[in-house]
Design a protein around this motif. Structure first.
Motif, PDB file in Angstrom:
ATOM      1  N   MET A   1      20.137  21.467  -5.673  1.00 22.88           N
ATOM      2  CA  MET A   1      18.892  20.766  -5.949  1.00 22.88           C
ATOM      3  C   MET A   1      18.943  20.145  -7.337  1.00 22.88           C
ATOM      4  N   THR A   2      18.397  18.960  -7.450  1.00 24.34           N
ATOM      5  CA  THR A   2      18.402  18.217  -8.699  1.00 24.34           C
ATOM      6  C   THR A   2      16.970  17.972  -9.148  1.00 24.34           C
ATOM      7  N   HIS A   3      16.767  17.963 -10.455  1.00 23.73           N
ATOM      8  CA  HIS A   3      15.460  17.640 -11.018  1.00 23.73           C
ATOM      9  C   HIS A   3      15.511  16.226 -11.584  1.00 23.73           C
ATOM     10  N   HIS A   4      14.558  15.400 -11.186  1.00 23.98           N
ATOM     11  CA  HIS A   4      14.507  14.002 -11.591  1.00 23.98           C
ATOM     12  C   HIS A   4      13.259  13.746 -12.436  1.00 23.98           C
ATOM     13  N   ILE A   5      13.336  12.720 -13.258  1.00 22.71           N
ATOM     14  CA  ILE A   5      12.173  12.228 -13.997  1.00 22.71           C
ATOM     15  C   ILE A   5      11.953  10.777 -13.590  1.00 22.71           C
ATOM     16  N   LEU A   6      10.775  10.484 -13.049  1.00 25.53           N
ATOM     17  CA  LEU A   6      10.449   9.141 -12.596  1.00 25.53           C
ATOM     18  C   LEU A   6       9.292   8.608 -13.428  1.00 25.53           C
ATOM     19  N   LYS A   7       9.627   7.770 -14.398  1.00 26.06           N
ATOM     20  CA  LYS A   7       8.611   7.141 -15.238  1.00 26.06           C
ATOM     21  C   LYS A   7       8.015   5.950 -14.506  1.00 26.06           C
ATOM     22  N   ALA A   8       6.783   5.634 -14.830  1.00 27.20           N
ATOM     23  CA  ALA A   8       6.116   4.469 -14.253  1.00 27.20           C
ATOM     24  C   ALA A   8       6.399   3.253 -15.128  1.00 27.20           C
ATOM     25  N   THR A   9       7.111   2.296 -14.576  1.00 28.26           N
ATOM     26  CA  THR A   9       7.405   1.042 -15.255  1.00 28.26           C
ATOM     27  C   THR A   9       7.151  -0.101 -14.274  1.00 28.26           C
ATOM     28  N   LYS A  10       7.271  -1.319 -14.754  1.00 32.22           N
ATOM     29  CA  LYS A  10       7.055  -2.463 -13.860  1.00 32.22           C
ATOM     30  C   LYS A  10       8.102  -2.543 -12.750  1.00 32.22           C
ATOM     31  N   ASP A  11       9.185  -1.784 -12.872  1.00 35.00           N
ATOM     32  CA  ASP A  11      10.220  -1.769 -11.846  1.00 35.00           C
ATOM     33  C   ASP A  11      10.134  -0.566 -10.901  1.00 35.00           C
ATOM     34  N   THR A  12       9.254   0.393 -11.225  1.00 34.36           N
ATOM     35  CA  THR A  12       9.175   1.610 -10.413  1.00 34.36           C
ATOM     36  C   THR A  12       7.792   1.831  -9.804  1.00 34.36           C
ATOM     37  N   VAL A  13       6.878   0.874  -9.993  1.00 35.90           N
ATOM     38  CA  VAL A  13       5.561   0.975  -9.378  1.00 35.90           C
ATOM     39  C   VAL A  13       5.360  -0.195  -8.426  1.00 35.90           C
ATOM     40  N   HIS A  14       4.369  -0.069  -7.570  1.00 37.75           N
ATOM     41  CA  HIS A  14       3.981  -1.194  -6.714  1.00 37.75           C
ATOM     42  C   HIS A  14       2.468  -1.175  -6.556  1.00 37.75           C
ATOM     43  N   LEU A  15       1.912  -2.325  -6.243  1.00 36.17           N
ATOM     44  CA  LEU A  15       0.469  -2.514  -6.286  1.00 36.17           C
ATOM     45  C   LEU A  15      -0.096  -2.835  -4.907  1.00 36.17           C
ATOM     46  N   GLY A  16      -1.187  -2.154  -4.565  1.00 30.03           N
ATOM     47  CA  GLY A  16      -2.026  -2.607  -3.476  1.00 30.03           C
ATOM     48  C   GLY A  16      -1.664  -2.168  -2.087  1.00 30.03           C
ATOM     49  N   GLY A  17      -0.510  -1.519  -1.898  1.00 32.52           N
ATOM     50  CA  GLY A  17      -0.151  -1.147  -0.543  1.00 32.52           C
ATOM     51  C   GLY A  17       1.215  -0.509  -0.446  1.00 32.52           C
ATOM     52  N   PHE A  18       1.648  -0.329   0.808  1.00 28.97           N
ATOM     53  CA  PHE A  18       2.941   0.276   1.127  1.00 28.97           C
ATOM     54  C   PHE A  18       3.795  -0.739   1.877  1.00 28.97           C
ATOM     55  N   SER A  19       5.112  -0.645   1.717  1.00 29.22           N
ATOM     56  CA  SER A  19       6.009  -1.548   2.426  1.00 29.22           C
ATOM     57  C   SER A  19       7.389  -0.912   2.553  1.00 29.22           C
ATOM     58  N   HIS A  20       7.976  -1.046   3.741  1.00 30.41           N
ATOM     59  CA  HIS A  20       9.314  -0.491   3.950  1.00 30.41           C
ATOM     60  C   HIS A  20      10.400  -1.402   3.377  1.00 30.41           C
ATOM     61  N   VAL A  21      10.046  -2.600   2.927  1.00 31.07           N
ATOM     62  CA  VAL A  21      11.058  -3.498   2.366  1.00 31.07           C
ATOM     63  C   VAL A  21      11.156  -3.403   0.847  1.00 31.07           C
ATOM     64  N   LEU A  22      10.337  -2.567   0.239  1.00 29.14           N
ATOM     65  CA  LEU A  22      10.413  -2.375  -1.209  1.00 29.14           C
ATOM     66  C   LEU A  22      11.726  -1.705  -1.613  1.00 29.14           C
ATOM     67  N   THR A  23      12.267  -2.125  -2.738  1.00 22.46           N
ATOM     68  CA  THR A  23      13.423  -1.439  -3.309  1.00 22.46           C
ATOM     69  C   THR A  23      12.991  -0.071  -3.822  1.00 22.46           C
TER      70      THR A  23
END
Length: 326
Positions: A1-23
């Motif tokens: 098991m690995t521990h990760h840190i996921l910061k919120a940046t303009k490259d790691t957030v998305h706005l307004g909904g969900f999508s399976h085509v998001l990176t």
């Protein structure tokens, strides 16, 4: 098991909904833990006090790439997180280990035409509410002596579906904007998986909220947390279900509270048939005797929410979702 840190940046957030085509913002293995950062208030940042803003949040608000603006919902979500080997038909267990506001202020907004009483309160209104993070309270109205205990949770925990653009406002079988204040640290949420990798996103931090969330919002604020994501198999789950230290929680979403209640009740009966080995009729009776059905929210149009709470203490043997599935 690995521990990760996921910061919120303009490259790691998305706005307004969900999508399976998001990176994906992060790729993990089943059983990994993630320290995750979330921001709220994308559409109110220009009216916010200085303590609500951070340089990172301001960068998101001003420079979020167009491809990460998914739909018309107001929520800024961190993710999606891709879980290796996750496939449609599996279940994603989201273990909530820690949740805490990251800022000493939140906001509440009345939106015109929304809420439980849109005709009585037709004018939009925005309030920023100080949070006393030392004493874990919010006083509202200011200087009123009314002190609200903070019970922070994430309003949105959801996975992607085959839709390329799904609005973040209504909850559903995928989870999403559940707004269930029972999902405190120590709880686990189980979500059906619809696309490879699950593509889990999280956000919509609430410092405090009453059941119903009647004026559209809670005390919305940026929130940090630690979660564990684990794949489960051999369980034909079709709608979210949760477990807290004290209760099993089934959920129902519908265009009316009656429809939402009916679905939450049917899901509880199904749970009792499968995990407590009761007949459908005995399960129905037990729901009337011991299960508490509560209004989750009435404002996430077009889906209202009801959840049923089954006390685990009524069983002579330990009952746990995790122990019954692989």
């Amino acid at each position: 098991m690995t521990h990760h840190i996921l910061k919120a940046t303009k490259d790691t957030v998305h706005l307004g909904g969900f999508s399976h085509v998001l990176t994906p913002a992060l790729t993990v293995n089943s059983g990994d833990t993630i320290e995750v950062e979330t921001y709220s208030g994308y559409y109110v940042y220009e009216q916010a006090p200085p303590e609500f803003m951070t340089p990172e949040f301001l960068d998101i608000c001003k420079n979020l790439p167009p491809e990460r603006k998914i739909a018309g919902g107001p929520h800024l979500l961190t993710g999606p997180i891709y879980v290796r080997d996750a496939k449609p038909g599996d279940v994603l267990e989201v273990e909530l280990n820690a949740i805490a506001p990251s800022l000493p202020v939140g906001f509440n907004a009345i939106r015109s035409g929304w809420g439980a009483l849109p005709e009585k309160f037709p004018q939009p209104a925005l309030r920023f509410i100080p949070l006393d993070l030392t004493n874990n309270i919010a006083e509202f109205p200011t200087a009123s002596g009314i002190k609200i205990p903070l019970k922070p949770f994430f309003g949105i925990l959801g996975v992607a579906t085959p839709d390329a653009s799904r609005n973040s406002i209504p909850p559903g079988a995928y989870g999403g904007n559940i707004d269930n204040r029972e999902l405190q640290p120590g709880s686990r949420l189980f979500l059906p998986i619809f696309v490879p990798g699950a593509l889990f996103s999280i956000g919509d931090g609430h410092a405090a909220q009453g059941d119903g969330e009647v004026n559209v919002t809670a005390i919305e604020t940026s929130m940090n947390g630690t979660i564990k994501l684990k794949l489960r198999q051999g369980w034909n789950l079709t709608t979210p279900i949760a477990e807290t230290p004290t209760d099993i929680i089934t959920m129902g979403f519908g265009e009316t509270l009656d429809a939402a209640l009916e679905l939450a009740l049917k899901n509880m009966i199904e749970f009792l048939e499968r995990f407590a080995d009761l007949s459908p009729e005995d399960a129905y009776v037990l729901c009337s005797l011991a299960v508490n059905f509560r209004i989750t929210q009435v404002v996430n149009s077009p889906q209202k929410g009801v959840h049923g709470m089954l006390p685990k203490s009524i069983f002579s043997q330990k009952i746990s979702l995790s122990s019954h599935i692989s």
